[in-house]
Design an enzyme around this catalytic site. Structure first.
Site, mmCIF file in Angstrom:
data_model
loop_
_atom_site.group_PDB
_atom_site.id
_atom_site.type_symbol
_atom_site.label_atom_id
_atom_site.label_comp_id
_atom_site.label_asym_id
_atom_site.label_seq_id
_atom_site.Cartn_x
_atom_site.Cartn_y
_atom_site.Cartn_z
ATOM 1 N N LYS A 61 67.660 23.282 -11.749
ATOM 2 C CA LYS A 61 66.900 23.147 -10.757
ATOM 3 C C LYS A 61 65.562 23.770 -11.066
ATOM 4 C CE LYS A 61 67.886 20.089 -8.660
ATOM 5 N NZ LYS A 61 67.932 18.875 -9.513
ATOM 6 N N HIS A 122 71.866 24.220 -19.726
ATOM 7 C CA HIS A 122 71.647 25.168 -18.555
ATOM 8 C C HIS A 122 72.407 26.490 -18.829
ATOM 9 C CE1 HIS A 122 69.781 22.580 -15.965
ATOM 10 N NE2 HIS A 122 70.859 21.749 -15.360
ATOM 11 N N SER A 152 66.148 24.302 -3.869
ATOM 12 C CA SER A 152 66.260 23.052 -4.775
ATOM 13 C C SER A 152 67.825 22.660 -5.196
ATOM 14 C CB SER A 152 65.370 23.089 -5.913
ATOM 15 O OG SER A 152 65.549 21.722 -6.457
ATOM 16 N N ARG A 271 63.056 15.488 -5.066
ATOM 17 C CA ARG A 271 63.006 15.848 -3.713
ATOM 18 C C ARG A 271 61.606 16.023 -3.231
ATOM 19 N NH1 ARG A 271 63.760 20.377 -0.534
ATOM 20 N NH2 ARG A 271 63.104 21.419 -2.241
HETATM 21 P P1 A3P Z 1 62.799 20.068 -5.778
HETATM 22 O O1 A3P Z 1 64.097 20.060 -5.411
HETATM 23 O O2 A3P Z 1 62.167 21.477 -5.231
HETATM 24 O O3 A3P Z 1 61.966 19.127 -5.406
HETATM 25 P P2 A3P Z 1 65.795 20.016 -12.564
HETATM 26 O O4 A3P Z 1 64.933 18.900 -13.370
HETATM 27 O O5 A3P Z 1 65.639 21.267 -13.376
HETATM 28 O O6 A3P Z 1 66.988 19.618 -12.131
HETATM 29 O O7 A3P Z 1 64.676 20.529 -11.324
HETATM 30 C C1 A3P Z 1 64.437 19.480 -10.286
HETATM 31 C C2 A3P Z 1 63.404 20.001 -9.282
HETATM 32 O O8 A3P Z 1 62.427 19.899 -10.272
HETATM 33 C C3 A3P Z 1 63.430 19.200 -8.242
HETATM 34 O O9 A3P Z 1 62.940 20.333 -7.406
HETATM 35 C C4 A3P Z 1 62.204 18.139 -8.682
HETATM 36 O O10 A3P Z 1 61.622 17.603 -7.505
HETATM 37 C C5 A3P Z 1 61.423 18.933 -9.447
HETATM 38 N N1 A3P Z 1 60.500 18.312 -9.995
HETATM 39 C C6 A3P Z 1 60.926 17.333 -11.038
HETATM 40 N N2 A3P Z 1 59.796 16.618 -11.672
HETATM 41 C C7 A3P Z 1 58.934 16.950 -11.454
HETATM 42 C C8 A3P Z 1 57.592 17.050 -11.383
HETATM 43 N N3 A3P Z 1 56.896 16.059 -12.466
HETATM 44 N N4 A3P Z 1 56.716 17.881 -10.896
HETATM 45 C C9 A3P Z 1 57.210 18.853 -9.902
HETATM 46 N N5 A3P Z 1 58.463 18.960 -9.834
HETATM 47 C C10 A3P Z 1 59.289 18.237 -10.404
#
Ligand code: A3P
Length: 309
Positions: A61, A122, A152, A271
């Site tokens: 995340k 990860h 997150s 999200r």
């Molecule tokens: P949130 O839950 O705070 O919205 P991962 O890809 O490592 O699983 O991380 C997911 C997190 O990155 C989520 O955070 C998601 O919304 C955010 N995320 C994914 N794409 C993004 C983007 N283009 N810009 C900003 N945040 C992004």
């Protein structure tokens, strides 16, 4: 080729969905991982990448998908159509992931993909297959401030019905602080790569910097990859990897992982994508307790995290 091998990624998940459950965590060298991953870890540790392969490493995340999409676009000169050729876990396999058959494991997908590959992990530094270091692969690490990362992950653990039940918020904070969530301690994770970044030529990025100045960070990644793209292409990549655009992109927004694996009616994978959302969840008391513990755990390093912009 067997029928199962011909299934699309989403169809394979649908076919396996009856065997899904919230899988238990079983430690590998002290790091809690989902049982399927643990059972397959020896094969993962023996994985030998090509020197041209790139590893994107993160604590869950922290901005993995965002970075994967940026890199795929950089490697394809900003071509949005090519970067919609397949769901992101097919375009950029998840090294250690292993789920009930017929879902292909990360290693299965890697076998079917020619280098240079964009490989996601990860795994904490000490569990990364040594072949990445022996072959001097490029590695991008993305770190996100602990509080937003935790928030997150809390939402993700609610909607990802294969991860352990997060339980109530209050208890979840303590599980995070004790390093009991899947992939272990956030503190050790961010410190592990931080300490090795110079020796291993790791590009260490921050989610908050990507939010504050996405163009600058896209350009940093571009230079690290020894690419030189036009200003127009860079602008297009910044636009295509905005939160809004990625949320609408079916090849990036994880809608290809059907219920009952990801239940996006509980919480969307894309999200909020913000810095400072933790303020909506931590009470002042929880924040103070968290900060006190944080100071102790992070006292030996000076990693410049920002919890707000
Ligand atoms: P949130 O839950 O705070 O919205 P991962 O890809 O490592 O699983 O991380 C997911 C997190 O990155 C989520 O955070 C998601 O919304 C955010 N995320 C994914 N794409 C993004 C983007 N283009 N810009 C900003 N945040 C992004």
């Amino acid at each position: 080729m067997s029928e199962d091998k011909e299934l699309s990624f989403s169809d394979a998940i649908k076919k396996a969905s009856s065997s899904f459950t919230r899988f238990p965590l079983i430690p590998v060298k002290g790091i809690p991982l989902m049982n399927h991953i643990t059972n397959n870890y020896d094969a993962v540790a023996a994985f030998c990448p090509d020197p041209s392969d790139l590893l994107i490493a993160t604590y869950p995340k922290a901005g993995t998908t965002w970075t994967q999409e940026i890199v795929d676009l950089l490697l394809h000169n900003g071509d949005a159509e090519i970067c919609k050729r397949a769901p992101i876990p097919v375009r950029s396999p998840f090294l250690e992931i292993c789920s009930p058959p017929p879902i292909p494991s990360g290693l299965d997908l890697l076998k079917k993909t020619d280098p240079p590959r964009i490989i996601k992990t990860h795994l904490p530094f000490q569990l990364v297959p040594t072949g990445f270091w022996e072959n001097k692969c490029k590695v991008i690490y993305v770190a996100r401030n602990a509080k937003d990362n935790l928030v997150s992950y809390f939402h993700f653990d609610q909607m990802n019905l294969t991860q352990p039940d997060p339980g109530p918020w209050e208890g979840y904070i303590h599980k995070f602080m004790r390093g009991e969530l899947a992939w272990g301690s956030w503190y050790d994770h961010v410190k592990g790569y931080w300490k090795e970044q110079e020796k291993r030529n790791i590009l260490y990025l921050f989610y908050e910097d990507m939010k504050a100045n996405p163009r600058r960070e896209v350009e940093r990644i571009m230079r690290y990859l020894d690419l030189s793209l036009s200003d127009d292409v860079i602008s297009r990549i910044v636009e295509l990897t905005s939160f809004k655009k990625m949320k609408e992109n079916p090849m990036a927004n994880y809608t290809f992982i059907p219920h009952p694996v990801f239940d996006q009616s509980i919480s969307a994978f894309m999200r909020k994508g913000e810095v400072g959302d933790w303020k909506n969840y931590f009470t002042p008391e929880q924040s103070a307790e968290f900060d006190e513990d944080y100071e102790k755990k992070m006292k030996n390093v000076n990693i410049p995290f920002r919890t707000q912009l």
